[in-house]
Design a protein around this motif. Structure first.
Motif, mmCIF file in Angstrom:
data_model
loop_
_atom_site.group_PDB
_atom_site.id
_atom_site.type_symbol
_atom_site.label_atom_id
_atom_site.label_comp_id
_atom_site.label_asym_id
_atom_site.label_seq_id
_atom_site.Cartn_x
_atom_site.Cartn_y
_atom_site.Cartn_z
ATOM 1 N N ALA A 50 51.563 48.661 -24.648
ATOM 2 C CA ALA A 50 52.717 48.540 -23.837
ATOM 3 C C ALA A 50 51.956 47.627 -22.667
ATOM 4 O O ALA A 50 52.600 46.545 -22.322
ATOM 5 C CB ALA A 50 53.327 49.597 -23.347
ATOM 6 N N ALA A 51 50.992 47.912 -22.323
ATOM 7 C CA ALA A 51 50.192 47.248 -21.101
ATOM 8 C C ALA A 51 49.836 45.768 -21.440
ATOM 9 O O ALA A 51 49.959 44.851 -20.658
ATOM 10 C CB ALA A 51 49.124 48.238 -20.673
ATOM 11 N N ARG A 52 49.198 45.601 -22.836
ATOM 12 C CA ARG A 52 49.154 44.342 -23.249
ATOM 13 C C ARG A 52 50.398 43.540 -23.453
ATOM 14 O O ARG A 52 50.145 42.508 -23.225
ATOM 15 C CB ARG A 52 48.181 44.509 -24.625
ATOM 16 C CG ARG A 52 47.641 43.173 -25.069
ATOM 17 C CD ARG A 52 46.777 43.233 -26.433
ATOM 18 N NE ARG A 52 47.590 43.763 -27.494
ATOM 19 C CZ ARG A 52 47.174 44.044 -28.589
ATOM 20 N NH1 ARG A 52 45.729 43.669 -28.990
ATOM 21 N NH2 ARG A 52 47.679 44.052 -29.780
ATOM 22 N N ALA A 53 51.206 44.275 -23.942
ATOM 23 C CA ALA A 53 52.381 43.272 -23.989
ATOM 24 C C ALA A 53 53.183 42.909 -22.675
ATOM 25 O O ALA A 53 53.425 41.587 -22.545
ATOM 26 C CB ALA A 53 53.620 44.276 -24.747
ATOM 27 N N ALA A 54 52.891 43.820 -21.606
ATOM 28 C CA ALA A 54 53.416 43.360 -20.316
ATOM 29 C C ALA A 54 52.575 42.162 -19.845
ATOM 30 O O ALA A 54 53.256 41.422 -19.205
ATOM 31 C CB ALA A 54 53.271 44.678 -19.380
ATOM 32 N N VAL A 55 51.329 42.224 -20.114
ATOM 33 C CA VAL A 55 50.525 41.071 -19.670
ATOM 34 C C VAL A 55 50.863 39.710 -20.238
ATOM 35 O O VAL A 55 50.843 38.874 -19.766
ATOM 36 C CB VAL A 55 48.881 41.504 -19.759
ATOM 37 C CG1 VAL A 55 48.000 40.357 -19.734
ATOM 38 C CG2 VAL A 55 48.464 42.422 -18.957
ATOM 39 N N THR A 56 50.935 39.869 -21.638
ATOM 40 C CA THR A 56 51.359 38.889 -22.439
ATOM 41 C C THR A 56 52.525 38.237 -22.003
ATOM 42 O O THR A 56 52.630 36.953 -21.966
ATOM 43 C CB THR A 56 51.030 39.097 -23.963
ATOM 44 O OG1 THR A 56 49.939 39.610 -24.343
ATOM 45 C CG2 THR A 56 51.499 38.084 -24.805
ATOM 46 N N LEU A 57 53.418 39.123 -21.924
ATOM 47 C CA LEU A 57 54.927 38.421 -21.773
ATOM 48 C C LEU A 57 55.112 37.980 -20.456
ATOM 49 O O LEU A 57 55.795 36.947 -20.201
ATOM 50 C CB LEU A 57 55.655 39.584 -22.117
ATOM 51 C CG LEU A 57 56.558 39.567 -23.480
ATOM 52 C CD1 LEU A 57 57.207 38.248 -23.857
ATOM 53 C CD2 LEU A 57 55.360 39.910 -24.605
ATOM 54 N N SER A 58 54.515 38.516 -19.463
ATOM 55 C CA SER A 58 54.614 38.278 -17.976
ATOM 56 C C SER A 58 53.898 36.816 -17.964
ATOM 57 O O SER A 58 54.357 36.040 -17.299
ATOM 58 C CB SER A 58 54.097 39.054 -17.059
ATOM 59 O OG SER A 58 52.791 39.332 -17.369
ATOM 60 N N GLN A 59 52.879 36.570 -18.644
ATOM 61 C CA GLN A 59 52.092 35.299 -18.370
ATOM 62 C C GLN A 59 52.853 34.447 -19.359
ATOM 63 O O GLN A 59 53.008 33.382 -18.599
ATOM 64 C CB GLN A 59 50.726 35.439 -19.294
ATOM 65 C CG GLN A 59 49.920 34.141 -19.199
ATOM 66 C CD GLN A 59 48.482 34.479 -19.886
ATOM 67 O OE1 GLN A 59 48.172 35.449 -20.487
ATOM 68 N NE2 GLN A 59 47.652 33.417 -20.101
ATOM 69 N N GLN A 60 53.705 34.452 -20.337
ATOM 70 C CA GLN A 60 54.328 33.575 -21.089
ATOM 71 C C GLN A 60 55.588 33.286 -20.272
ATOM 72 O O GLN A 60 56.069 32.062 -20.186
ATOM 73 C CB GLN A 60 54.521 34.298 -22.297
ATOM 74 C CG GLN A 60 53.390 34.188 -23.401
ATOM 75 C CD GLN A 60 53.932 34.866 -24.895
ATOM 76 O OE1 GLN A 60 55.060 35.338 -24.879
ATOM 77 N NE2 GLN A 60 53.027 34.911 -25.822
ATOM 78 N N GLY A 61 56.021 34.488 -19.572
ATOM 79 C CA GLY A 61 57.275 34.015 -18.622
ATOM 80 C C GLY A 61 57.012 33.078 -17.499
ATOM 81 O O GLY A 61 57.849 32.231 -17.282
ATOM 82 N N VAL A 62 56.082 33.294 -16.961
ATOM 83 C CA VAL A 62 55.366 32.283 -15.716
ATOM 84 C C VAL A 62 55.281 30.945 -16.696
ATOM 85 O O VAL A 62 55.718 30.101 -15.865
ATOM 86 C CB VAL A 62 54.285 32.864 -15.189
ATOM 87 C CG1 VAL A 62 53.632 31.483 -14.190
ATOM 88 C CG2 VAL A 62 54.376 34.198 -14.410
ATOM 89 N N GLN A 63 54.609 30.832 -17.616
ATOM 90 C CA GLN A 63 54.335 29.558 -18.249
ATOM 91 C C GLN A 63 55.711 28.958 -18.669
ATOM 92 O O GLN A 63 55.882 27.644 -18.241
ATOM 93 C CB GLN A 63 53.719 29.750 -19.474
ATOM 94 C CG GLN A 63 53.019 28.528 -20.177
ATOM 95 C CD GLN A 63 51.886 27.928 -19.204
ATOM 96 O OE1 GLN A 63 51.271 28.553 -18.523
ATOM 97 N NE2 GLN A 63 51.543 26.447 -19.469
ATOM 98 N N ILE A 64 56.413 29.512 -19.305
ATOM 99 C CA ILE A 64 57.966 29.056 -19.454
ATOM 100 C C ILE A 64 58.772 28.445 -18.238
ATOM 101 O O ILE A 64 59.240 27.545 -18.325
ATOM 102 C CB ILE A 64 58.746 29.885 -20.420
ATOM 103 C CG1 ILE A 64 58.081 30.203 -21.796
ATOM 104 C CG2 ILE A 64 60.264 29.376 -20.552
ATOM 105 C CD1 ILE A 64 58.468 30.937 -22.925
ATOM 106 N N LEU A 65 58.742 29.576 -17.387
ATOM 107 C CA LEU A 65 59.708 29.162 -16.123
ATOM 108 C C LEU A 65 58.796 28.364 -15.334
ATOM 109 O O LEU A 65 59.817 27.547 -14.429
ATOM 110 C CB LEU A 65 60.024 30.701 -15.334
ATOM 111 C CG LEU A 65 61.139 31.208 -15.718
ATOM 112 C CD1 LEU A 65 61.155 31.922 -17.084
ATOM 113 C CD2 LEU A 65 61.379 32.286 -14.567
ATOM 114 N N GLY A 66 57.715 27.833 -15.506
ATOM 115 C CA GLY A 66 56.839 26.745 -14.691
ATOM 116 C C GLY A 66 56.991 27.300 -13.223
ATOM 117 O O GLY A 66 56.660 28.285 -12.648
ATOM 118 N N ALA A 67 57.330 26.346 -12.414
ATOM 119 C CA ALA A 67 57.467 26.423 -10.870
ATOM 120 C C ALA A 67 58.140 27.657 -10.466
ATOM 121 O O ALA A 67 58.101 28.419 -9.725
ATOM 122 C CB ALA A 67 58.010 25.009 -10.298
#
Length: 365
Positions: free
Chosen positions: A305-322
């Motif tokens: 779950a911690a790894r998923a949170a890291v991955t999904l938060s990183q992807q979220g920042v990438q997709i949302l951009g600025a």
């Protein structure tokens, strides 16, 4: 669970402010009134008596809106669980009701400058003086240490590693507020200096030698479990924000979700979130059934779950951009919080070793 609903709604609007200035006292009091600090404690101790599955569900809901609010549930639960398992009848009668209801707030003081992942290296001392003990040492990164009334302290006595309850109002206790750390910024973190603090022998939990393997072990196991569910909630929230943004944001002549790279990223994210949550559910089932495998499954669930949170938060920042980098961005806040989850209550590297050893020993069924 009307109280929980109210807390979640408040976090949806105020979590950014809490991250900047710390979880307000009135929110902590509201969480106590809602039963958050004693969800799985027995009703005889004034808790709600929830199952492990029900506890996980609340941790997931809080984790999806505010890591600092979920951490309040976690740290109080860790101390409660240790007392419930290893405290004497007298200690349980004195401490559990007031900790369960939040009349007193608890902190877990284990980490030191030379003892983080390897807690057996703690140097905090418990020295006998007549019928009392004198406690000296320096504890770091104590969650809610700024507002805790009592600390469960891990230290060293002549008979081995020991845990004891130390009241923060005692002479010799100095609380040093910490600000600006990477994540969990709303958790009122403090470093704690213990300078020859006198405590009665009745505050020592379990015999000397049981402090790490038994008392601290129970606290950490409980912490891993609620962190796992909190991270599952965090990852799910990041995925939801990424999907919402990708479905409406126009980049050039197309909506973001029409790009193969974005769709692939979201697909991988869904699989990771679903896998982590499945492990959390398995851990809940095993804990409720009192199966001996629950300890291992909890480690695996927290790791995934911690790894998923890291991955999904990183992807979220990438997709949302600025927008993901903005000061009020949930995915940006979770990006910082998630990394901390891979360190506390069992670092990723240690968990991988534990999981590998368990699998090689034939423990997986």
């Amino acid at each position: 669970m009307i109280g929980i609903d109210t807390l979640v709604a408040a976090a949806e609007t105020d979590a950014v402010a809490w991250d900047e200035s710390g979880l307000p006292t009135e929110v902590i009091e509201a969480a106590a009134r809602a039963g958050v600090l004693g969800l799985d404690r027995p009703t005889a101790c004034r808790g709600l008596g929830l199952s492990a599955a029900e506890l996980g569900s609340v941790a997931e809901r809080l984790g999806a809106v505010c890591t600092s609010l979920r951490s309040l549930l976690t740290v109080q639960g860790m101390v409660n669980a240790a007392l419930d398992r290893w405290g004497s009848a007298e200690q349980q009668a004195q401490w559990l009701p007031v900790l369960t209801t939040g009349e007193l707030l608890a902190g877990f003081a284990a980490t030191e400058a030379g003892a983080g992942t390897e807690l057996s290296c703690v140097t905090t001392s418990f020295d006998p003086v007549g019928s009392d003990y004198r406690v000296s040492g320096r504890k770091l990164w104590v969650t809610y240490g700024q507002v805790a009334d009592v600390l469960l302290v891990l230290g060293r006595a002549s008979g081995g590693l020991t845990t004891a309850l130390v009241e923060t109002s005692s002479p010799g206790v100095t609380v040093e507020p910490v600000h600006g750390q990477l994540g969990m910024r709303g958790t009122r973190v403090a470093h704690i200096e213990l300078d020859n603090v006198s405590i009665p022998a009745t505050h020592v939990i379990a015999p000397p030698g049981f402090g790490l393997s038994h008392v601290t072990g129970t606290a950490l196991d409980h912490g891993r479990y609620t962190i796992a569910w909190g991270c599952a909630g965090m990852a799910r929230a990041c995925l939801a924000d990424a999907v919402a943004h990708a479905s409406t944001r126009v980049q050039g002549s197309a909506v973001l979700s029409e790009y193969d790279a974005v769709r692939s990223m979201i697909g991988r994210g869904w699989v990771e979130v679903s896998g982590a949550r499945a492990l959390c559910e398995r851990a809940a089932q095993e804990r409720d059934a009192h199966e001996h495998t629950a300890l291992f499954t909890t480690v695996a669930a927290k790791y995934a779950a911690a790894r998923a949170a890291v991955t999904l938060s990183q992807q979220g920042v990438q997709i949302l951009g600025a927008a993901g980098c903005a000061a009020d961005s949930k995915v940006g806040r979770f990006f910082r919080d998630a990394k901390v989850m891979q360190i506390i209550e069992g670092a990723t590297e240690v968990a991988e070793l534990q999981i590998g050893e368990y699998v090689l020993a034939g423990g997986v069924r």
